[in-house]
Design an enzyme around this catalytic site. Structure first.
Site, short mmCIF file in Angstrom:
data_model
loop_
_atom_site.label_atom_id
_atom_site.label_comp_id
_atom_site.label_asym_id
_atom_site.label_seq_id
_atom_site.Cartn_x
_atom_site.Cartn_y
_atom_site.Cartn_z
N GLU A 121 0.08 3.13 -6.32
CA GLU A 121 -0.42 2.01 -5.52
C GLU A 121 -0.30 0.68 -6.29
OE1 GLU A 121 -4.40 3.20 -4.43
OE2 GLU A 121 -3.66 4.43 -2.79
N GLU A 266 -1.84 10.95 -0.51
CA GLU A 266 -3.27 11.15 -0.73
C GLU A 266 -4.00 10.98 0.59
OE1 GLU A 266 -5.02 8.78 -3.83
OE2 GLU A 266 -3.22 8.88 -5.07
#
Length: 499
Positions: A121, A266
């Protein structure tokens, strides 16, 4: 608050996994930020016992990689963000990293590494462009290093991105496009991934949407079709996963990458550390997710099911709590591989716990019956214990959040005692504490029915996990953020003691 505003908010939230059958099995994220990690060989057996065929590691943990050798489990190997700058600086460093962390474990141990996930991220808005100039060059250098090592066909590259990299201009999935501030960069990366047979990985967190906004429609976070549909042309969306995923697909289609593979890297639901993080919600969410996977269900815009990795496999008591106390409680299993709740994983099977775990002695540290809650040393002692151990279960709305003052103190003392391997001097809080062989956990039918006074894994009876150098620095950073959160917890405890 209008629902379209809520939907846009959902996509802009920062986010931070379990199932998906590439081969009809499941997939998960295996995090290793624990003071007493479950031994890698036991984790691999836990994965196989429960039908996991794919796993994602956040870093090249030697113990985990060695245990995954010849296991038949396919691996996505992560590279932490702090490695992006050196990897971007020269391809030579990337070649060294690939040799030490990919080639070595494939050739020497038989690890089936299929993806290298470059960064985690990296474009979160909260990072303030810290990795903006290093992510793509690092991706290019890692790809070049894989090709030079003769692994270009076997091992592909990906970049796990948060769902905040795309947004919608009309509040609906069909309006999806990439953020304007990184639009050009994202398109260059998507072309690179497409040209090299890679995939885009996105992380989607319905829990964070619910946790951040009290007006968010709760049913929309789950898969029971109880939410009011969001109508987008001929498509009706009844859950966040489909809507968020299709916003990403719309962004890809709009920019000429309609066939780029997309992995959900995720997704999950925590069980503690927040009023919405509990056993009931986690079981409801993950059971719904499992049913989708077992049915090979895709999204309205992509009928083929994506690979989905749930976050996460096991609780991590040393993970940073900067986003929230719930960060240490995402595991489908407890810290020791025991079951939190049952899940039907198909064909009449349910989850099974880890086997062969060895624990410290059945001994706890509690507040002494002769000590007073008005003792001037009590608050300082609790603060000290919770600075060096995990007290996140004591927070508001958490599993141990309704304990009485003595039990509050006892929980804090015991967590420190266990974290310090039950050393004799670890239950010495200014004459306020004693050890006991009687489990002080509250009864399972009261307000704190899921509150447990833990006993840690005995690492002396298990081979110790090897850790990469990054773990040391990461642990120090996590410790610093922990102090802030624990100070808030102490305020809660103090108010309880005063009452």
């Amino acid at each position: 608050m209008g629902f379209r505003y809520l939907y846009i908010l959902l996509l802009c939230l920062f986010s931070q996994g379990f199932f998906r059958g590439v081969h009809g099995g499941f997939a998960c994220n295996w995090g290793t930020r624990a003071t007493h990690p479950l031994p890698p060989d036991i984790v691999v057996r836990l994965l196989k016992d429960n039908g996991f065929t794919n796993v994602k590691l956040f870093e090249a943990d030697p113990g985990a990689l060695e245990a995954l050798g010849d296991s038949g489990i396919q691996v996505m190997l992560g590279i932490p963000n702090e490695f992006l700058a050196p990897l971007a600086s020269t391809v030579t460093i990337a070649e060294t990293w690939v040799a030490q962390n990919v080639s070595k474990y494939i050739s020497k141990y038989g690890v089936d590494i299929r993806y290298v996930a470059v960064g985690n991220e990296p474009f979160l808005t909260s990072y303030k462009d810290a990795f903006l100039n290093t992510t793509f060059p690092a991706l290019q250098n890692v790809q070049a290093a894989l090709i030079k090592a003769g692994l270009g066909r076997q091992v592909k590259v990906t970049v796990p991105l948060n769902a905040d990299v795309y947004q919608t201009d009309n509040g609906l999935p069909s309006g999806g496009d990439f953020r304007s501030d990184i639009h050009s960069l994202i398109l260059s990366m998507m072309k690179f991934l497409s040209d090299n047979g890679g995939a885009l990985t996105i992380n989607i967190y319905p829990f964070l949407s619910l946790q951040a906004d009290p007006d968010f429609p709760k049913e929309y976070a789950f898969f029971d079709k109880g939410a009011k549909p969001v109508v987008d042309g001929s498509i009706s969306y009844t859950n966040v996963l489909d809507a968020n995923f299709d916003t990403c697909i719309a962004a890809l289609e709009k920019n000429g990458f309609s066939s780029l593979p997309v992995i959900v890297g995720e997704i999950g639901w925590p069980t503690d550390g927040d009023p919405n993080a509990n056993i009931e919600n986690a079981k409801r969410f993950n059971q719904g997710l499992v049913r989708r996977i077992l049915a090979s269900q895709g999204s309205p815009k992509r009928s083929s099911p994506p690979d989905i990795y749930i976050f996460g496999l096991i609780d991590e008591d040393a993970k940073s709590v900067q986003p929230g106390n719930f960060e240490r409680h995402w595991g489908v299993f407890n810290y020791d591989g025991s079951l939190k709740y049952s899940l039907d994983i198909g064909k009449g099977k349910a989850l099974v716990p880890a086997r062969g775990v060895q624990y410290l002695a059945r001994r706890w540290c509690i507040m002494s019956p002769s000590a007073s809650t008005s003792d001037p040393n009590l608050v300082q002692s609790i603060n000290y214990a919770c600075t060096y151990a995990d007290c996140t279960s004591l927070g508001y709305g958490s599993s141990c959040g309704m304990l009485d003052p003595r039990s509050n103190a006892s929980y804090a003392f015991n967590m420190y005692y266990q974290t310090m391997d039950q050393r004799k001097d670890a239950c010495n809080f200014s004459s306020l504490s004693i050890t006991t062989s009687v489990d002080p956990s509250p009864p399972p039918n009261g307000q704190n029915r899921t509150c447990q006074f833990k006993i840690m894994i005995d690492l002396s009876k298990h081979p110790k996990a090897k850790r990469p150098p990054s773990s040391v620095a990461a642990g120090l950073n996590e410790h610093s953020s922990q102090k802030v959160v624990m100070a808030l917890l102490v305020l809660v405890l103090v108010s309880t003691l005063i009452i």
